[in-house]
Design a protein around this motif. Sequence first.
Motif, PDB file in Angstrom:
ATOM      1  N   THR A 287       0.824  -1.207   0.000  1.00  0.00           N
ATOM      2  CA  THR A 287       0.000   0.000   0.000  1.00  0.00           C
ATOM      3  C   THR A 287       0.859   1.258   0.000  1.00  0.00           C
ATOM      4  OG1 THR A 287      -1.714  -1.211   1.191  1.00  0.00           O
ATOM      5  CG2 THR A 287      -1.861   1.186   1.200  1.00  0.00           C
ATOM      6  N   SER A 288       1.913   1.273   0.803  1.00  0.00           N
ATOM      7  CA  SER A 288       2.796   2.439   0.833  1.00  0.00           C
ATOM      8  C   SER A 288       3.504   2.641  -0.494  1.00  0.00           C
ATOM      9  CB  SER A 288       3.814   2.301   1.967  1.00  0.00           C
ATOM     10  OG  SER A 288       3.193   2.437   3.226  1.00  0.00           O
ATOM     11  N   ALA A 289       3.955   1.541  -1.100  1.00  0.00           N
ATOM     12  CA  ALA A 289       4.599   1.640  -2.412  1.00  0.00           C
ATOM     13  C   ALA A 289       3.621   2.160  -3.457  1.00  0.00           C
ATOM     14  CB  ALA A 289       5.147   0.279  -2.826  1.00  0.00           C
ATOM     15  N   ALA A 290       2.348   1.752  -3.340  1.00  0.00           N
ATOM     16  CA  ALA A 290       1.324   2.265  -4.262  1.00  0.00           C
ATOM     17  C   ALA A 290       1.156   3.766  -4.089  1.00  0.00           C
ATOM     18  CB  ALA A 290       0.005   1.543  -4.018  1.00  0.00           C
ATOM     19  N   ILE A 291       1.140   4.231  -2.856  1.00  0.00           N
ATOM     20  CA  ILE A 291       0.993   5.665  -2.584  1.00  0.00           C
ATOM     21  C   ILE A 291       2.137   6.451  -3.220  1.00  0.00           C
ATOM     22  CG2 ILE A 291       1.051   7.422  -0.752  1.00  0.00           C
ATOM     23  CD1 ILE A 291      -0.357   5.303   1.048  1.00  0.00           C
ATOM     24  N   LEU A 292       3.341   5.890  -3.167  1.00  0.00           N
ATOM     25  CA  LEU A 292       4.536   6.600  -3.627  1.00  0.00           C
ATOM     26  C   LEU A 292       4.860   6.360  -5.099  1.00  0.00           C
ATOM     27  CD1 LEU A 292       6.704   6.025  -0.449  1.00  0.00           C
ATOM     28  CD2 LEU A 292       5.671   8.181  -1.182  1.00  0.00           C
ATOM     29  N   GLY A 293       4.014   5.615  -5.809  1.00  0.00           N
ATOM     30  CA  GLY A 293       4.192   5.439  -7.244  1.00  0.00           C
ATOM     31  C   GLY A 293       5.272   4.453  -7.639  1.00  0.00           C
ATOM     32  N   MET A 294       5.564   3.463  -6.787  1.00  0.00           N
ATOM     33  CA  MET A 294       6.651   2.527  -7.022  1.00  0.00           C
ATOM     34  C   MET A 294       6.173   1.301  -7.809  1.00  0.00           C
ATOM     35  SD  MET A 294       8.245   2.794  -3.173  1.00  0.00           S
ATOM     36  CE  MET A 294       9.586   1.648  -3.463  1.00  0.00           C
ATOM     37  N   ASP A 295       7.141   0.441  -8.156  1.00  0.00           N
ATOM     38  CA  ASP A 295       6.862  -0.862  -8.750  1.00  0.00           C
ATOM     39  C   ASP A 295       6.999  -1.876  -7.622  1.00  0.00           C
ATOM     40  OD1 ASP A 295       6.934  -3.354 -10.024  1.00  0.00           O
ATOM     41  OD2 ASP A 295       7.958  -2.570 -11.795  1.00  0.00           O
TER      42      ASP A 295
ATOM     43  N   ASP B  78      -7.082  -4.750  -4.070  1.00  0.00           N
ATOM     44  CA  ASP B  78      -7.952  -3.829  -4.816  1.00  0.00           C
ATOM     45  C   ASP B  78      -7.722  -2.386  -4.372  1.00  0.00           C
ATOM     46  OD1 ASP B  78      -9.010  -5.940  -6.211  1.00  0.00           O
ATOM     47  OD2 ASP B  78     -10.855  -6.060  -5.021  1.00  0.00           O
ATOM     48  N   ALA B  79      -7.595  -2.184  -3.071  1.00  0.00           N
ATOM     49  CA  ALA B  79      -7.378  -0.831  -2.550  1.00  0.00           C
ATOM     50  C   ALA B  79      -6.031  -0.283  -3.039  1.00  0.00           C
ATOM     51  CB  ALA B  79      -7.429  -0.837  -1.025  1.00  0.00           C
ATOM     52  N   ALA B  80      -4.998  -1.134  -3.022  1.00  0.00           N
ATOM     53  CA  ALA B  80      -3.682  -0.694  -3.487  1.00  0.00           C
ATOM     54  C   ALA B  80      -3.710  -0.371  -4.977  1.00  0.00           C
ATOM     55  CB  ALA B  80      -2.644  -1.771  -3.188  1.00  0.00           C
ATOM     56  N   ARG B  81      -4.420  -1.173  -5.746  1.00  0.00           N
ATOM     57  CA  ARG B  81      -4.496  -0.920  -7.191  1.00  0.00           C
ATOM     58  C   ARG B  81      -5.275   0.353  -7.503  1.00  0.00           C
ATOM     59  NH1 ARG B  81      -4.926  -7.290  -8.975  1.00  0.00           N
ATOM     60  NH2 ARG B  81      -2.680  -7.537  -9.329  1.00  0.00           N
ATOM     61  N   LEU B  82      -6.264   0.658  -6.691  1.00  0.00           N
ATOM     62  CA  LEU B  82      -6.986   1.916  -6.875  1.00  0.00           C
ATOM     63  C   LEU B  82      -6.047   3.098  -6.622  1.00  0.00           C
ATOM     64  CD1 LEU B  82      -9.594   3.482  -7.391  1.00  0.00           C
ATOM     65  CD2 LEU B  82     -10.137   3.228  -4.949  1.00  0.00           C
ATOM     66  N   ILE B  83      -5.262   3.015  -5.549  1.00  0.00           N
ATOM     67  CA  ILE B  83      -4.280   4.064  -5.267  1.00  0.00           C
ATOM     68  C   ILE B  83      -3.267   4.153  -6.411  1.00  0.00           C
ATOM     69  CG2 ILE B  83      -2.404   4.752  -3.716  1.00  0.00           C
ATOM     70  CD1 ILE B  83      -3.997   3.304  -1.456  1.00  0.00           C
ATOM     71  N   ALA B  84      -2.833   2.997  -6.901  1.00  0.00           N
ATOM     72  CA  ALA B  84      -1.842   2.964  -7.979  1.00  0.00           C
ATOM     73  C   ALA B  84      -2.358   3.597  -9.261  1.00  0.00           C
ATOM     74  CB  ALA B  84      -1.422   1.517  -8.243  1.00  0.00           C
ATOM     75  N   SER B  85      -3.662   3.495  -9.495  1.00  0.00           N
ATOM     76  CA  SER B  85      -4.231   4.087 -10.710  1.00  0.00           C
ATOM     77  C   SER B  85      -4.099   5.601 -10.698  1.00  0.00           C
ATOM     78  CB  SER B  85      -5.706   3.682 -10.838  1.00  0.00           C
ATOM     79  OG  SER B  85      -6.510   4.304  -9.841  1.00  0.00           O
ATOM     80  N   ARG B  86      -3.921   6.163  -9.510  1.00  0.00           N
ATOM     81  CA  ARG B  86      -3.774   7.619  -9.382  1.00  0.00           C
ATOM     82  C   ARG B  86      -2.310   8.034  -9.270  1.00  0.00           C
ATOM     83  NH1 ARG B  86      -8.147   7.242  -4.541  1.00  0.00           N
ATOM     84  NH2 ARG B  86     -10.041   6.967  -5.788  1.00  0.00           N
ATOM     85  N   SER B  87      -1.496   7.145  -8.687  1.00  0.00           N
ATOM     86  CA  SER B  87      -0.097   7.519  -8.426  1.00  0.00           C
ATOM     87  C   SER B  87       0.857   7.091  -9.531  1.00  0.00           C
ATOM     88  CB  SER B  87       0.372   6.878  -7.110  1.00  0.00           C
ATOM     89  OG  SER B  87       0.485   5.470  -7.255  1.00  0.00           O
ATOM     90  N   GLY B  88       0.420   6.168 -10.394  1.00  0.00           N
ATOM     91  CA  GLY B  88       1.307   5.630 -11.406  1.00  0.00           C
ATOM     92  C   GLY B  88       2.098   4.428 -10.949  1.00  0.00           C
ATOM     93  N   ALA B  89       1.782   3.910  -9.769  1.00  0.00           N
ATOM     94  CA  ALA B  89       2.478   2.731  -9.262  1.00  0.00           C
ATOM     95  C   ALA B  89       2.138   1.506 -10.102  1.00  0.00           C
ATOM     96  CB  ALA B  89       2.101   2.483  -7.809  1.00  0.00           C
ATOM     97  N   ARG B  90       3.028   0.500 -10.041  1.00  0.00           N
ATOM     98  CA  ARG B  90       2.806  -0.773 -10.713  1.00  0.00           C
ATOM     99  C   ARG B  90       2.733  -1.853  -9.644  1.00  0.00           C
ATOM    100  NH1 ARG B  90       6.037   3.095 -11.111  1.00  0.00           N
ATOM    101  NH2 ARG B  90       7.968   1.921 -11.413  1.00  0.00           N
ATOM    102  N   ILE B  91       1.633  -2.623  -9.639  1.00  0.00           N
ATOM    103  CA  ILE B  91       1.429  -3.650  -8.618  1.00  0.00           C
ATOM    104  C   ILE B  91       1.297  -5.008  -9.277  1.00  0.00           C
ATOM    105  CG2 ILE B  91      -0.105  -4.503  -6.811  1.00  0.00           C
ATOM    106  CD1 ILE B  91      -0.772  -1.619  -6.170  1.00  0.00           C
TER     107      ILE B  91
END
Length: 343
Positions: A180-188, A205-218
């Motif tokens: 979740t933290s990596a998703a917030i920070l836009g990481m892979d 699902d929650a992490a992927r939703l955050i990633a859709s906004r931050s550019g993270a890859r999960i």
Amino acid sequence: MTITTTPQTATIKHLLRDTDLSRPVYEQLLADAALLKREKASGSIQPHLCGLNVAVIFEKPSTRTRSAFEVALHEEGAGCTYMDSASSHLGSSESFEDTAHVLSRFFDGIAYRGFAQSGVDQLAEHGSIPVWNALTNEWHPTQALADMLTMRETSEKPLKDIVVTFLGDGHNNVANSLMTSAAILGMDVRIGAPELLQPDPAVIDAARLIASRSGARITVTTDVNAAIAGADFLYTDVWVSMGESDELWDQRVPLLLPYRIDVDLMHGTGNAKTQFLHCLPSIHDSTTVLGKKIYDRFGLDGAEVSNDVFRSPASRVYDQAENRMHTIKAIMLASFAPMNTGS
């Protein structure tokens, strides 16, 4: 009460789970922690929390988290009262709601380490002071902050370009908070785990939703090679967590052996600069009581990681441990920051 100012700008009240933090606040907390770490290294600590008192309530044992909170509070000029399950009525004869009301009359903040997430949530809901999650079954946000600071310090890349892979029991609090933290920070961020031990679908699902906004890859996969390809950091945790039955070792060892981090797996990333992370404690040899038991039962000298990786120059585990204190300082200062402005 004296609260001196610090050059941080992040403000929060509680930290109950990683999703409490926005990306700007998270990044500011990391910057604050780095500054506080430099202050300590130079011997120029300026206490920011003089006159405050914090209750540190731990229903689960701890080495790093307890030490981090107690030393951080001491260095910042605050009082610290430690309570464990034997020295408080919490959960046995007094509810979380009543405890929250009572402690709010004595203290300025509460750090709680325990079992169900509902416990720390209730302390925040019913109390009037900041509450920080020092570990629950579901989340470990103070660990994730320390992990991010460690990667920020030891990689040549900015966080958004880093690939971090967690291997092993992906259905635990450390994996949840890391993802979740990596998703917030836009990481892979990648979780490599068998089907039975992958994160809860709701957390994914929650992490992927955050990633859709931050550019993270999960990525969540059973494929070890796919999970580790090009990774800058390989991360693991013990295979049976606190509170779980010792009998689970018989199931977990054969299930998780393919995810064990050894020298060959480190080389398998294809990245000569791959580093190793672990939240500790770790079973990396047979010198501890549990390590000896694992060796006697399974012939395995070290469980989730081999000793040659754990002790290698690529290991950043003690940096992570130290960074628990600096990030916890940043969290507490951010929670008390509104008191500087009267808000």
